[in-house]
Design a protein around this motif. Structure first.
Motif, short mmCIF file in Angstrom:
data_model
loop_
_atom_site.label_atom_id
_atom_site.label_comp_id
_atom_site.label_asym_id
_atom_site.label_seq_id
_atom_site.Cartn_x
_atom_site.Cartn_y
_atom_site.Cartn_z
N THR A 49 0.92 -1.18 -0.09
CA THR A 49 0.19 -0.04 -0.02
C THR A 49 0.96 1.36 0.07
OG1 THR A 49 -0.11 0.20 2.42
CG2 THR A 49 -1.73 -1.17 1.46
N GLY A 50 2.12 1.25 0.28
CA GLY A 50 2.85 2.36 0.51
C GLY A 50 3.34 2.75 -0.81
N ALA A 51 3.87 1.64 -1.64
CA ALA A 51 4.12 1.75 -3.24
C ALA A 51 2.89 2.25 -3.71
CB ALA A 51 4.44 0.37 -3.61
N MET A 52 1.66 1.85 -3.39
CA MET A 52 0.52 2.32 -4.25
C MET A 52 0.37 3.88 -3.87
SD MET A 52 -1.99 -1.02 -3.59
CE MET A 52 -3.36 -0.25 -4.59
N GLY A 53 0.50 4.17 -2.65
CA GLY A 53 0.25 5.33 -2.14
C GLY A 53 1.19 6.44 -2.81
N GLU A 54 2.38 5.93 -3.12
CA GLU A 54 3.42 6.95 -3.93
C GLU A 54 3.09 7.04 -5.43
OE1 GLU A 54 6.03 8.64 -2.48
OE2 GLU A 54 5.09 7.91 -0.56
N GLY A 55 2.62 6.06 -5.92
CA GLY A 55 2.20 5.86 -7.46
C GLY A 55 1.04 6.61 -7.64
N PHE A 56 0.12 6.65 -6.49
CA PHE A 56 -1.27 7.55 -6.80
C PHE A 56 -0.88 8.84 -6.57
CE2 PHE A 56 -4.89 9.74 -4.77
CZ PHE A 56 -5.71 9.40 -5.80
N GLY A 57 -0.04 9.12 -5.53
CA GLY A 57 0.24 10.70 -5.39
C GLY A 57 1.03 11.24 -6.82
N ASP A 58 1.92 10.42 -7.42
CA ASP A 58 2.34 10.85 -8.53
C ASP A 58 1.33 10.88 -9.60
OD1 ASP A 58 4.68 10.70 -7.38
OD2 ASP A 58 5.57 8.92 -8.25
N PHE A 59 0.69 9.97 -9.75
CA PHE A 59 -0.31 10.04 -11.06
C PHE A 59 -1.32 11.16 -10.76
CE2 PHE A 59 -4.60 9.08 -12.73
CZ PHE A 59 -4.27 8.84 -14.24
N GLN A 60 -1.73 11.43 -9.49
CA GLN A 60 -2.74 12.48 -9.23
C GLN A 60 -2.20 13.94 -9.74
OE1 GLN A 60 -5.54 13.00 -5.75
NE2 GLN A 60 -3.58 14.48 -5.08
N ALA A 61 -0.61 13.89 -9.34
CA ALA A 61 -0.34 15.51 -9.74
C ALA A 61 0.00 15.43 -11.32
CB ALA A 61 0.90 15.55 -8.93
N ALA A 62 0.40 14.26 -11.76
CA ALA A 62 0.76 14.50 -13.29
C ALA A 62 -0.42 14.63 -14.12
CB ALA A 62 1.72 13.45 -13.58
N ALA A 63 -1.48 13.80 -13.78
CA ALA A 63 -2.46 13.93 -14.58
C ALA A 63 -3.32 14.97 -14.33
CB ALA A 63 -3.58 12.91 -14.15
N PHE A 64 -3.44 15.69 -13.48
CA PHE A 64 -4.02 17.06 -13.29
C PHE A 64 -3.21 18.06 -14.24
CE2 PHE A 64 -4.52 21.29 -10.98
CZ PHE A 64 -5.91 21.21 -11.11
N PHE A 65 -2.05 18.11 -14.07
CA PHE A 65 -1.29 19.23 -14.71
C PHE A 65 -1.04 19.14 -16.20
CE2 PHE A 65 -0.09 20.27 -10.29
CZ PHE A 65 -0.64 21.40 -9.94
N ALA A 66 -1.28 17.66 -16.51
CA ALA A 66 -1.11 17.30 -17.78
C ALA A 66 -2.13 18.01 -18.80
CB ALA A 66 -0.98 16.00 -18.16
N ARG A 67 -3.38 18.55 -18.12
CA ARG A 67 -4.22 18.91 -18.71
C ARG A 67 -3.87 20.19 -19.51
NH1 ARG A 67 -8.53 20.75 -15.14
NH2 ARG A 67 -6.95 21.54 -14.15
#
Length: 426
Positions: free
Chosen positions: A378-396
């Motif tokens: 879950t720690g790895a998933m948390g890090e991956g989710f945080g990265d994806f959340q940031a990147a997906a939002f700003f990629a717009r």
């Protein structure tokens, strides 16, 4: 039921666009109330400042209308204003005319028949401001009191009134004080927690992305734990204006940034500049403004996707400590305190909005499943989710630059590879 009828009325308006622009087709009313009419209400050609009040006057009998704004949305044109008596607007008399593709489809108005006119010899805005501040016993204000003058319904007549908005720091209070324009006497005081809106010039998401320059570095970069936040013309030019929405007036009176979705720990923010900030990265307030602007915007984005009400996720004032601890070049979310703390070594972490939204990702997951993301897989998933959340939002809005590289500004202090990244998403 009313919504269904309104849609029919809008469809009629759209169908009518096949008529020539000069055609005077009969008005087709889909529904009517005492203050609003919808349907195919006639042509909307030429100057909106002409057809807007004309249509409202024709269908609702409202007089003395003045246009105050014309806005164009994705579907049409919207003309707004108020009823005026002489040189002053009348409180509560807003009107609206909306058109789609050259046809008026809806009008609404709330005219007043109450007697009253502007006074011939007003006391003046300065005298009204002084009366309001004195009445509140305010010895220090966050921003200069704002004065506007309008006719206000009171006891069966319209009273020429100065409305003085005061955000007082001593004592901490937000109030709107009504002052009689003829006598200078205080008529009423309204207090409440109406939110303040402001703005700030910040990085969005960071200067590497906005300049499209992976080689950008902070001045005198030494890759030490306590690199100074020096300004440069190059970095200052990368700031973008973002809204600071929903600032709590009570917190503002104490110099704090706090609102419905973010609570920035620390003070000194609104003490001298009001709620519109033009500061650079060398100002200690810069990281707090970054945190508030980006977290508030992202939470509103989540709610716009449907995560609101019973489905809301972390829709609460998230505590953040933007200044961090000097020498600690790491940011983290502490579930026990429900606190996001940003590091301050090298490039201060809160100067990079991708770091801000990454850490918010941990808070989002913890709000859904308490304790998630702090051990094992879950720690790895948390890090991956945080990265994806940031990147997906700003990629717009990035135009494709650096979309797979997370925190490319913060990483200039520690990253390896080319380009420098905290992590890559590919």
């Amino acid at each position: 039921m009313r919504i269904r009828v309104l849609i029919v009325g809008l469809a009629v308006g759209l169908a009518a666009t096949a008529l020539p622009a000069t055609a005077q087709a009969p008005t087709t009313i889909a529904w009517r109330t005492g203050t609003a009419v919808s349907g195919d209400l006639g042509p909307a050609t030429g100057d909106p400042r002409a057809w807007g009040p004309l249509t409202v006057r024709r269908l609702l009998g409202a007089e003395d209308l003045r246009v105050e704004s014309v806005r164009t949305s994705l579907i049409g044109t919207h003309v707004r204003g108020r009823q005026w008596r002489g040189s002053l607007p009348v409180q509560g008399t807003d009107w609206l005319a909306s058109a789609i593709k050259g046809r008026v489809v809806q009008v609404e108005a709330h005219p007043s028949a109450v007697p009253g006119n502007p006074t011939a010899a007003p006391v003046g805005a300065a005298a009204a401001r002084t009366a309001a501040v004195r009445h509140l016993a305010s010895t220090a204000q966050v921003v200069p009191p704002v004065v506007r003058r309008e006719l206000v319904p009171r006891a069966g007549r319209l009273v020429d009134t100065y409305r003085v908005s005061v955000v007082s720091r001593v004592p901490a209070r937000l109030a709107v004080v009504d002052v009689d324009a003829a006598t200078g006497r205080v008529l009423a005081v309204a207090t409440g927690a109406q939110a303040l809106d402001g703005s700030a010039l910040v990085f969005d998401p960071n200067p590497v992305v906005t300049k499209r320059d992976a080689g950008l570095r902070q001045p005198q970069e030494r890759r030490l734990p306590t690199d100074p936040d020096l300004d440069s013309d190059e970095l200052t030019a990368q700031r973008q204006k973002l809204a600071l929405r929903g600032l709590d007036p009570g917190a503002a009176a104490l110099g704090r940034l706090s609102g419905p979705h973010v609570n920035v720990l620390g003070s000194g923010y609104l003490s001298t500049t009001g709620s519109d900030f033009d500061v650079t990265r060398g100002d200690p307030r810069f990281e707090g403004l970054m945190a508030y602007a980006h977290l508030d915007r992202f939470q509103r984005y989540l709610q716009g996707l449907g995560f609101r009400g019973a489905a809301a996720v972390n829709a609460e004032p998230q505590d953040v400590l933007p200044g961090g601890i000097q020498g600690l070049d790491n940011s983290f979310y502490s579930a026990g305190e429900d606190l996001i703390l940003f590091g301050a070594g090298g490039v201060d972490d809160a100067e990079d909005a991708e770091v801000i939204l990454h850490e918010y990702g941990h808070a989002v997951q913890d709000a859904q499943v308490p304790g998630f993301g702090f051990a094992g897989d879950t720690g790895a998933m948390g890090e991956g989710f945080g990265d994806f959340q940031a990147a997906a939002f700003f990629a717009r809005e990035s135009g494709g630059f650096g979309d797979t590289c997370v925190a490319d500004w913060d990483a200039t202090s520690y990253g390896t590879g080319s380009p420098l990244c905290l992590r890559r998403l590919d």
